[in-house]
Structures are given as structure tokens and as C-alpha cells.
Design an enzyme around this catalytic site. Structure first.
Site, mmCIF file in Angstrom:
data_model
loop_
_atom_site.group_PDB
_atom_site.id
_atom_site.type_symbol
_atom_site.label_atom_id
_atom_site.label_comp_id
_atom_site.label_asym_id
_atom_site.label_seq_id
_atom_site.Cartn_x
_atom_site.Cartn_y
_atom_site.Cartn_z
ATOM 1 N N SER A 98 0.861 -1.191 0.000
ATOM 2 C CA SER A 98 0.000 0.000 0.000
ATOM 3 C C SER A 98 0.890 1.232 0.000
ATOM 4 O O SER A 98 1.687 1.437 0.928
ATOM 5 C CB SER A 98 -0.879 0.019 1.247
ATOM 6 N N HIS B 88 -1.182 -1.361 -4.262
ATOM 7 C CA HIS B 88 -2.458 -1.065 -3.593
ATOM 8 C C HIS B 88 -2.551 0.443 -3.369
ATOM 9 O O HIS B 88 -1.653 1.055 -2.796
ATOM 10 C CB HIS B 88 -2.523 -1.834 -2.275
ATOM 11 N N ASP C 295 -4.781 3.485 -1.903
ATOM 12 C CA ASP C 295 -5.840 3.792 -0.933
ATOM 13 C C ASP C 295 -6.418 5.179 -1.154
ATOM 14 O O ASP C 295 -5.722 6.181 -0.993
ATOM 15 C CB ASP C 295 -5.276 3.700 0.487
ATOM 16 N N MET D 178 -9.045 7.909 0.104
ATOM 17 C CA MET D 178 -9.870 8.318 1.262
ATOM 18 C C MET D 178 -10.388 9.727 1.042
ATOM 19 O O MET D 178 -9.676 10.581 0.517
ATOM 20 C CB MET D 178 -9.023 8.274 2.534
ATOM 21 N N HIS E 108 -8.410 0.917 -3.919
ATOM 22 C CA HIS E 108 -9.312 0.658 -2.792
ATOM 23 C C HIS E 108 -10.025 1.964 -2.462
ATOM 24 O O HIS E 108 -9.443 2.872 -1.880
ATOM 25 C CB HIS E 108 -8.468 0.152 -1.610
ATOM 26 N N MET F 91 -12.243 4.224 -0.472
ATOM 27 C CA MET F 91 -12.889 4.479 0.824
ATOM 28 C C MET F 91 -13.578 5.827 0.674
ATOM 29 O O MET F 91 -13.141 6.844 1.226
ATOM 30 C CB MET F 91 -11.842 4.472 1.938
ATOM 31 N N MET G 120 -11.078 -6.340 5.462
ATOM 32 C CA MET G 120 -10.294 -5.392 6.248
ATOM 33 C C MET G 120 -9.955 -6.014 7.609
ATOM 34 O O MET G 120 -10.838 -6.508 8.308
ATOM 35 C CB MET G 120 -11.083 -4.095 6.490
ATOM 36 N N GLY H 139 -9.042 3.877 7.168
ATOM 37 C CA GLY H 139 -8.785 5.300 7.374
ATOM 38 C C GLY H 139 -7.335 5.643 7.625
ATOM 39 O O GLY H 139 -6.911 6.766 7.328
ATOM 40 N N PHE H 140 -6.570 4.687 8.155
ATOM 41 C CA PHE H 140 -5.190 4.999 8.519
ATOM 42 C C PHE H 140 -4.284 3.784 8.315
ATOM 43 O O PHE H 140 -4.725 2.648 8.522
ATOM 44 C CB PHE H 140 -5.110 5.435 9.988
ATOM 45 N N GLY H 141 -3.055 4.046 7.931
ATOM 46 C CA GLY H 141 -2.050 2.994 7.905
ATOM 47 C C GLY H 141 -1.499 2.792 9.314
ATOM 48 O O GLY H 141 -1.771 3.574 10.230
ATOM 49 N N ASP I 243 -6.331 -6.719 4.239
ATOM 50 C CA ASP I 243 -5.751 -5.367 4.283
ATOM 51 C C ASP I 243 -5.813 -4.812 5.694
ATOM 52 O O ASP I 243 -6.899 -4.638 6.246
ATOM 53 C CB ASP I 243 -6.555 -4.477 3.315
ATOM 54 N N GLY J 254 -2.604 -4.028 8.926
ATOM 55 C CA GLY J 254 -1.771 -4.627 9.966
ATOM 56 C C GLY J 254 -1.070 -5.905 9.566
ATOM 57 O O GLY J 254 -0.654 -6.686 10.427
ATOM 58 N N GLY K 111 1.307 -1.984 4.080
ATOM 59 C CA GLY K 111 1.799 -0.614 3.902
ATOM 60 C C GLY K 111 3.000 -0.347 4.773
ATOM 61 O O GLY K 111 4.147 -0.398 4.326
ATOM 62 N N SER K 112 2.742 -0.115 6.072
ATOM 63 C CA SER K 112 3.829 0.263 6.977
ATOM 64 C C SER K 112 4.869 -0.853 7.107
ATOM 65 O O SER K 112 6.059 -0.570 7.297
ATOM 66 C CB SER K 112 3.272 0.642 8.345
HETATM 67 C C1 DX5 Z 1 -6.396 1.375 5.667
HETATM 68 C C2 DX5 Z 1 -5.885 1.058 4.277
HETATM 69 C C3 DX5 Z 1 -4.748 0.103 4.235
HETATM 70 C C4 DX5 Z 1 -3.522 0.578 4.918
HETATM 71 C C5 DX5 Z 1 -2.667 -0.595 5.252
HETATM 72 O O1 DX5 Z 1 -7.558 2.126 5.572
HETATM 73 O O2 DX5 Z 1 -6.913 0.496 3.501
HETATM 74 O O3 DX5 Z 1 -4.454 -0.273 2.904
HETATM 75 O O4 DX5 Z 1 -2.784 1.465 4.171
HETATM 76 O O5 DX5 Z 1 -1.601 -0.130 5.987
HETATM 77 P P1 DX5 Z 1 -0.849 -1.040 7.039
HETATM 78 O O6 DX5 Z 1 -0.290 -2.205 6.301
HETATM 79 O O7 DX5 Z 1 0.195 -0.125 7.585
HETATM 80 O O8 DX5 Z 1 -1.878 -1.458 8.075
HETATM 81 ZN ZN ZN Z 2 -6.423 -0.414 1.507
#
Ligand code: DX5
Ligand code: ZN
Length: 223
Positions: free
Chosen positions: A9, A34, A36, A38, A67, A69, A138, A143-145, A176, A178, A198-199
Site C-alpha cells: 500500500s 495497492h 488507498d 480516502m 481501494h 474508501m 479489512m 482510514g489509517f495505515g 488489508d 496490519g 503498507g507500513s
Molecule cells: C487502511 C488502508 C490500508 C492501509 C494498510 O484504511 O486500507 O491499505 O494502508 O496499511 P498497514 O499495512 O500499515 O496497516
Molecule cells: Zn487499503
């Protein structure tokens, strides 16, 4: 199942160097990007839109997995298709007409999917399996990584996998939120075949080290 795909991501990438970041992560072994989206309405955060998708498109050959959102959903679908998206997923509760939104994605030339938050029931799939190419579970609230994996998602992955098998269709099952080296195997054993991270990837100096470690974990999955 050996057809696993890693989908970094870009939410956790360095946006000031996005072209270089996506090239580097594909060179490190990413199968999909991926993306994201938002809108500060459906989710309490604001990220990137079709212009950024169009900007990164020439930098990579792999599919771009958008994706959404956002609410409403339909307005943005043709724009992302024109911007080079290959897969577009959305949250069913954000669309008033789920069947129409799925059809619009396919009519735009993309693969279509539905996304399920930790608290969203799976019944939205009941009458649209024939219009779905991907189910996204999910494992955090969107909303957040950088959030922690919610274990209940493993049960939902198993339910989704069963529904896919029963449908007899080639539907991908993505997870998707964590996802890290230490839980990717559990997600795969629960039925996931496509892994957003992502992270875990962009937060480390060597993307290939992380992706290789994830693949090593996936190689241990009981078949
Ligand atoms: C959250 C996003 C994810 C997010 C994943 O709303 O849809 O794609 O970026 O990030 P990590 O892997 O850091 O949880
Ligand atoms: Zn995502």
C-alpha cells in the site's frame, strides 16, 4: 494454493518520491500496487485521487489495485479506470446500488470487488458473486495505515474462502490492515491469497528483505 500476491500500500510510501517508490517496491518483488483512496467523508482521512494514479501508471507494469474508501462511490469509477486502474474495490455500505457500482467497474474495463470492514456483514455478497473478481477483508478499520491487525478478520477470511469455493469462481481474496511478516501466514491459512502491506514494507529500509521474508512465511503454509 501457491498463487500468492503481495500488494504494497503506497499509503506509507514517501509521497514526495512516489514514482521512485513504486518502481523500487516492484523491483523488490511486489505483484500489485495497492492504492488507498480516502475522502474525509466515508473515512476520517484524505489521501489521493485519479491524478496521482495517472502519474504513477507509467512507472510500473503491475496491476494497480484501487481501494475506494469514498461515499458516494460511482462518480470516481470511470475516472480511475481512465487513470489506469486495473482493479477497483469499494465498501458496499457506501453505495446505494451495489450491483450497479460493480457493473460500472466492469463496464469501465476493470476488475471489481467489495470490501468488508471488521463490522460489515458478509451478506452483501449473496446476490452479486457473479459480478465480483475480488473480496477484500479489512483487518483494521479503514482510514489509517499503521494500525494493529484485528484477529476476528481470520474468521471472516475463512467464511469468504468458503463462499468463493462454493461459487466455483476465480475470485481473489485480499486482506488489508496490519499485515506483517509475523501474521501473513495465519492470514493465508485462513484463506487469503492477496496481502496488502503498507507500513510493514514502506516502513523498512530494504523492501526486498520484507517481501522475501513474507514469501518465506507463505511458503510454510500447510496445503
Ligand atoms: C487502511 C488502508 C490500508 C492501509 C494498510 O484504511 O486500507 O491499505 O494502508 O496499511 P498497514 O499495512 O500499515 O496497516
Ligand atoms: Zn487499503
Amino acid at each position: 494454493m501457491s498463487n500468492y500476491q503481495i500488494a504494497p500500500s503506497i499509503l506509507s510510501a514517501d509521497f514526495a518520491r512516489l514514482g521512485e517508490e513504486v518502481r523500487n517496491v516492484v523491483a523488490a518483488g511486489a505483484d500489485i500496487i495497492h492504492f488507498d483512496v480516502m475522502d474525509n467523508h466515508y473515512v476520517p482521512n484524505l489521501t489521493i485521487g485519479p491524478l496521482v494514479c495517472q502519474a504513477i501508471r507509467p512507472h510500473v507494469q503491475v496491476p494497480i489495485d484501487v481501494h475506494l474508501m469514498v461515499k458516494p462511490v460511482d462518480r470516481l469509477i470511470p475516472d480511475f479506470a481512465k487513470a489506469g486502474a486495473n482493479i477497483i474495490t469499494f465498501h458496499p455500505e457506501a453505495s446505494d446500488h451495489i450491483d450497479r457500482s460493480l457493473q460500472l467497474i466492469r463496464d469501465s474495463g476493470c476488475q471489481a470487488g467489495l470490501v468488508f470492514n471488521p463490522g460489515t456483514p458478509m451478506h452483501y455478497l449473496n446476490h452479486v458473486m457473479d459480478k465480483i473478481d475480488m473480496i477484500l477483508i479489512m483487518s483494521v478499520n479503514p482510514g489509517f495505515g499503521g494500525q494493529s491487525f484485528i484477529g476476528e478478520a481470520l474468521k471472516k477470511l475463512s467464511i469468504a474462502r468458503r463462499m468463493i469455493v462454493e461459487s466455483g469462481r476465480a475470485i481473489r481474496l485480499e486482506v488489508d490492515g496490519g499485515i506483517k511478516v509475523d501474521n501473513i501466514r495465519a492470514a493465508a491459512e485462513a484463506g487469503a491469497d492477496t496481502f496488502v502491506a503498507g507500513s510493514a514494507i514502506f516502513g523498512q529500509p530494504d523492501y526486498k528483505d520484507v517481501i522475501d521474508a513474507m514469501r518465506a512465511e507463505l511458503a510454510k503454509v500447510a496445503r
